[in-house]
Write a protein that holds these residues in place. Structure first.
Motif, PDB file in Angstrom:
ATOM      1  N   GLU A 408      19.054   7.923 -58.341  1.00 10.36           N
ATOM      2  CA  GLU A 408      20.345   7.215 -58.320  1.00 10.36           C
ATOM      3  C   GLU A 408      20.731   6.780 -59.727  1.00 10.36           C
ATOM      4  OE1 GLU A 408      20.309   4.020 -55.517  1.00 10.36           O
ATOM      5  OE2 GLU A 408      19.749   5.364 -53.875  1.00 10.36           O
ATOM      6  N   ALA A 409      19.735   6.314 -60.490  1.00  6.95           N
ATOM      7  CA  ALA A 409      20.004   5.867 -61.857  1.00  6.95           C
ATOM      8  C   ALA A 409      20.513   7.029 -62.706  1.00  6.95           C
ATOM      9  CB  ALA A 409      18.731   5.282 -62.467  1.00  6.95           C
ATOM     10  N   LEU A 410      19.895   8.194 -62.549  1.00 13.21           N
ATOM     11  CA  LEU A 410      20.321   9.356 -63.339  1.00 13.21           C
ATOM     12  C   LEU A 410      21.707   9.839 -62.929  1.00 13.21           C
ATOM     13  CD1 LEU A 410      16.969  11.329 -63.530  1.00 13.21           C
ATOM     14  CD2 LEU A 410      18.239  10.431 -65.462  1.00 13.21           C
ATOM     15  N   ARG A 411      22.041   9.616 -61.654  1.00 16.85           N
ATOM     16  CA  ARG A 411      23.343  10.067 -61.145  1.00 16.85           C
ATOM     17  C   ARG A 411      24.478   9.129 -61.551  1.00 16.85           C
ATOM     18  NH1 ARG A 411      21.299  12.461 -56.134  1.00 16.85           N
ATOM     19  NH2 ARG A 411      21.022  10.395 -55.283  1.00 16.85           N
TER      20      ARG A 411
ATOM     21  N   GLY B  50      23.723  21.070 -53.499  1.00 20.13           N
ATOM     22  CA  GLY B  50      22.465  20.328 -53.353  1.00 20.13           C
ATOM     23  C   GLY B  50      21.371  20.758 -54.320  1.00 20.13           C
ATOM     24  N   LYS B  51      21.750  21.440 -55.398  1.00 21.26           N
ATOM     25  CA  LYS B  51      20.725  21.914 -56.348  1.00 21.26           C
ATOM     26  C   LYS B  51      20.006  20.731 -57.021  1.00 21.26           C
ATOM     27  CE  LYS B  51      23.708  24.252 -58.846  1.00 21.26           C
ATOM     28  NZ  LYS B  51      24.943  23.989 -58.103  1.00 21.26           N
ATOM     29  N   THR B  52      20.806  19.752 -57.472  1.00 18.52           N
ATOM     30  CA  THR B  52      20.191  18.593 -58.140  1.00 18.52           C
ATOM     31  C   THR B  52      19.356  17.785 -57.146  1.00 18.52           C
ATOM     32  OG1 THR B  52      21.969  18.524 -59.750  1.00 18.52           O
ATOM     33  CG2 THR B  52      20.711  16.497 -59.468  1.00 18.52           C
ATOM     34  N   THR B  53      19.877  17.697 -55.915  1.00 19.16           N
ATOM     35  CA  THR B  53      19.095  16.982 -54.879  1.00 19.16           C
ATOM     36  C   THR B  53      17.757  17.685 -54.669  1.00 19.16           C
ATOM     37  OG1 THR B  53      21.133  16.281 -53.812  1.00 19.16           O
ATOM     38  CG2 THR B  53      19.136  16.216 -52.477  1.00 19.16           C
ATOM     39  N   SER B  59      10.746  16.847 -57.723  1.00 20.14           N
ATOM     40  CA  SER B  59      10.072  15.917 -58.647  1.00 20.14           C
ATOM     41  C   SER B  59       9.716  14.613 -57.946  1.00 20.14           C
ATOM     42  CB  SER B  59      10.979  15.625 -59.843  1.00 20.14           C
ATOM     43  OG  SER B  59      12.181  15.024 -59.396  1.00 20.14           O
ATOM     44  N   ARG B  60      10.048  14.519 -56.696  1.00 16.54           N
ATOM     45  CA  ARG B  60       9.827  13.347 -55.831  1.00 16.54           C
ATOM     46  C   ARG B  60      10.495  12.084 -56.413  1.00 16.54           C
ATOM     47  NH1 ARG B  60       6.720  13.382 -51.044  1.00 16.54           N
ATOM     48  NH2 ARG B  60       7.457  11.555 -49.942  1.00 16.54           N
ATOM     49  N   MET B  61      11.608  12.319 -57.081  1.00 20.71           N
ATOM     50  CA  MET B  61      12.417  11.156 -57.470  1.00 20.71           C
ATOM     51  C   MET B  61      13.256  10.732 -56.272  1.00 20.71           C
ATOM     52  SD  MET B  61      13.526  11.475 -61.403  1.00 20.71           S
ATOM     53  CE  MET B  61      14.566  12.910 -61.326  1.00 20.71           C
ATOM     54  N   GLU B  62      13.304  11.600 -55.322  1.00 18.94           N
ATOM     55  CA  GLU B  62      14.021  11.331 -54.075  1.00 18.94           C
ATOM     56  C   GLU B  62      13.125  11.836 -52.956  1.00 18.94           C
ATOM     57  OE1 GLU B  62      18.651  12.106 -52.891  1.00 18.94           O
ATOM     58  OE2 GLU B  62      18.024  12.347 -54.960  1.00 18.94           O
ATOM     59  N   ASN B  63      13.127  11.128 -51.839  1.00 16.63           N
ATOM     60  CA  ASN B  63      12.270  11.551 -50.723  1.00 16.63           C
ATOM     61  C   ASN B  63      13.025  12.498 -49.806  1.00 16.63           C
ATOM     62  OD1 ASN B  63      10.123   9.941 -51.536  1.00 16.63           O
ATOM     63  ND2 ASN B  63      10.965   8.164 -50.479  1.00 16.63           N
ATOM     64  N   PRO B  64      12.357  13.545 -49.334  1.00 10.10           N
ATOM     65  CA  PRO B  64      13.009  14.415 -48.342  1.00 10.10           C
ATOM     66  C   PRO B  64      12.978  13.744 -46.970  1.00 10.10           C
ATOM     67  CG  PRO B  64      10.785  15.171 -48.747  1.00 10.10           C
ATOM     68  CD  PRO B  64      10.997  13.987 -49.638  1.00 10.10           C
TER      69      PRO B  64
END
Lengths: 413, 227
Positions: A408-411, B50-53, B59-64
């Motif tokens: 979120e921070a990067l976005r 959704g490429k960045t997602t 990189s697990r900066m976001e959880n699936p």
């Protein structure tokens, strides 16, 4: 140096720029002004305290041996024993009480103290305190009046005053005819200590013993010490008290003025408490500036998280900035305060000249110049309080930074 | 150095959706990807597909919402949250479209920061070597603010490689660059990853750049399919 400390310093002092960031300067200025006011207030209050303490010691000595108001007879050996102690500089017996004093139609009820003026070293330096008259003229038919008492009854050097003692009044009740004791005013003294200057008079010990019919009795012994540090005075009083037993009471000047000292300490602490709110206000400036930095650096925080930064370290990054602002503000504020206090006299003189209040200052405050005492404890306390408040002010932005989600921070825009 | 053929990244049946207002948008619906040591994989797709997602999840900066993710055979879900950021910092390097250099640090400081943040030794010799490799030998102590876009992205590449990562994730690394600078950066990225033995997952719109990867995938309807 840990990366978060290095980065915190770099954010405050960006490389290649002559000046630190504007928000940093603004926050430091806020804190330094608060610290400056706190240090000035505490140091001036400390100065007043020291002046008061010096006056208390000048008018009563460092310690006092008495029998709780009772008369002490055959005290020669006791005085000799006290004088023989290596810590003792002077030990002067006294007798005291209240009399009725009249000069013409003006009555007064002053506190009178009879001092053994034959002692080579006096506790109360009456001779040095005279603003009129000469101590050499003092004998057993003469008195010294405090400046305000002399004003109140309209007596001056050379005047004759009449003294009535409580014993005379007792005799009057028994229908005895008692004539007042006529005494010559041979000096007027002023100490600068209002309680002593307002309504007191001094006479010789034999005269006081005669007025109160004490015989060889005295009410106490005033003691002046070589080492006037508080802890030495306490130690001396404890040791002398243990030696004398319960028959005599040993009091320090701090015991004798406990209530007044308590009020002074309370006043100083209250000033510190109230002035701390200025630091609190400054801390809001720190919090706001740091919060703005965190918002501005949101994507950078996201990057740091992406690179493996732990929330604790991100938090420390901004907490440390708050601490550093506090540190810079504290140092700057203290330096500013010391500088301002160094030049206080010209500043006050200018202000007094502008407002034409020099006479009022001297009349009501009794100090010709503003007294200052730098107490290391004040500096330590102010530093700890400021650094704690500043660091806590950095905590809110720090928590926000620590709990940002990296994606979120990067976005963020 | 990883053994050739070792699986560096495995993701199976990744799913991720977002709720926007009252509507639910499924961005990933069973995306699979396998990256072997030293290999590069490109991912293309329409804007907003959704490429960045996907990269954030890899990189697990976001959880699936669901699915399996392994880094070098280790299930990422098993890594304690407190250790996850540091593990990520050591396992992978990331390059973003917007460079994200720290303006308060000089060029070499930015590269060294990657090691420091990940709790690794700040090896100045390696940082110099990497910056020399990306053609910035003369700009070690320059402020990032004085660099061109291409130079900034080259610093970001050096920074991403500082910790000798097994995997590089690059999200539109040439997106903000002109064609010439983009080509220079892409050449460098591919060459240095190959030299360092790092695998690469490259998200790009550019077909030519995508075609240079060992494997090309397209993200379509939430799934990764061969280009």
């Amino acid at each position: 140096m840990p990366w978060y400390l290095q980065l915190a310093l770099r954010q405050l002092f960006p490389k290649g720029r002559r000046w630190p960031s504007f928000f940093f300067l603004l926050s430091v200025l806020g804190v330094s002004l608060g610290v400056m006011i706190l240090v000035i207030t505490q140091s001036v209050m400390g100065g007043f305290d020291k002046e008061h303490n010096a006056k208390m010691i000048m008018t009563s000595g460092h310690a006092d041996v008495n029998a709780g108001g009772s008369v002490m007879h055959n005290s020669g050996a006791l005085i000799a024993a006290i004088s023989a102690r290596p810590e003792t500089l002077a030990a002067v017996p006294y007798a005291q009480g209240i009399v009725m004093l009249t000069h013409g139609n003006h009555p007064a009820f002053p506190f009178i103290r009879g001092l053994d003026l034959s002692q080579p070293r006096q506790v109360v330096p009456v001779g040095e305190l005279l603003i009129a008259g000469d101590i050499a003229d003092m004998d057993d038919d003469a008195v010294l009046l405090s400046s305000r008492l002399s004003q109140a009854i309209g007596a001056w050097v050379g005047s004759t005053v009449e003294v009535y003692t409580p014993l005379m009044i007792e005799k009057l009740k028994a229908d005895e005819v008692m004539l007042p004791r006529r005494l010559r005013v041979c000096g007027i003294y002023e100490t600068g200590w209002t309680p002593f200057d307002s309504n007191t008079m001094v006479c010789s010990l034999p005269l006081m013993q005669d007025l109160y019919e004490l015989g060889d009795g005295i009410h106490g012994i005033s003691i002046l010490l070589r080492d006037e540090r508080d802890e030495s005075v306490w130690k001396y009083a404890r040791s002398l008290g243990a030696e004398l037993g319960r028959s005599q009471r040993v009091q320090t000047w701090m015991d004798m003025n406990r209530d007044f000292l308590w009020v002074l300490a309370l006043e100083k602490n209250m000033m510190m408490f109230l002035m701390l709110f200025i630091i609190l206000v400054a801390s809001f400036a720190i919090a706001a500036a740091q919060l703005l930095t965190v918002l501005r650096k949101t994507r950078e925080i996201g990057l740091l998280e992406a690179m493996g930064a732990r929330p604790l370290h991100l938090g420390l990054l901004y907490c440390f900035q708050g601490f550093f602002i506090g540190l810079a503000g504290t140092l700057l504020g203290m330096a500013g305060a010391v500088l301002a206090l160094h030049y206080r006299d010209p500043v006050i003189a200018t202000l007094a000249a502008i407002t034409q209040s020099q006479a009022a200052l001297e009349q009501f405050y009794q100090f010709s110049h503003l007294p200052v005492y730098y107490d290391p404890a004040d500096f330590i306390l102010i530093s700890i309080a400021t650094l704690t408040i500043s660091t806590l002010a950095g905590l809110i932005p720090a928590i926000r930074a620590a709990y940002m989600k990296p994606a979120e921070a990067l976005r963020s825009e | 150095m990883n053994t050739q053929g070792e699986i560096i990244l495995r993701a199976e049946a990744l799913a991720k959706g977002f709720t926007i207002g009252t509507a639910r948008v499924e961005v990933l619906c069973g995306a699979d990807i396998l990256v072997r040591a030293g290999k590069s994989v490109s991912i293309r797709g329409e804007s907003g597909c959704g490429k960045t997602t996907l990269l954030n999840i890899l990189s697990r900066m976001e959880n699936p919402d669901s699915g399996l993710l392994q880094w070098q055979g280790r299930e990422v879900a098993q890594i304690r949250p407190a250790r996850l950021a540091r593990e990520r910092g050591r396992f992978m390097g990331m390059v973003f479209q917007s460079y994200y250099l720290v303006p308060e640090l000089d060029v070499i400081g930015n590269v060294l920061l990657a090691a420091k943040v990940a709790g690794m030794k700040a090896d100045k010799a390696r940082a110099r070597e990497l910056l020399e490799r990306v053609g910035l030998k003369e700009r070690l102590f320059a402020s990032p603010l004085t660099l061109s876009g291409g130079e900034r992205q080259r610093v970001a590449v050096a920074r991403a490689l500082m910790n000798r990562p097994a995997l590089m994730l690059a999200d539109e690394p040439t997106g903000n660059l002109d064609e010439k600078s983009g080509a220079v950066v892409m050449d460098m990225l591919l060459a240095i990853c190959a030299e360092q033995g790092a695998s690469l997952v490259l998200v790009t719109h550019n077909r030519a750049f995508a075609a240079r990867a060992d494997e090309s995938l397209v993200l379509h309807d939430g799934r990764l399919i061969p280009a």
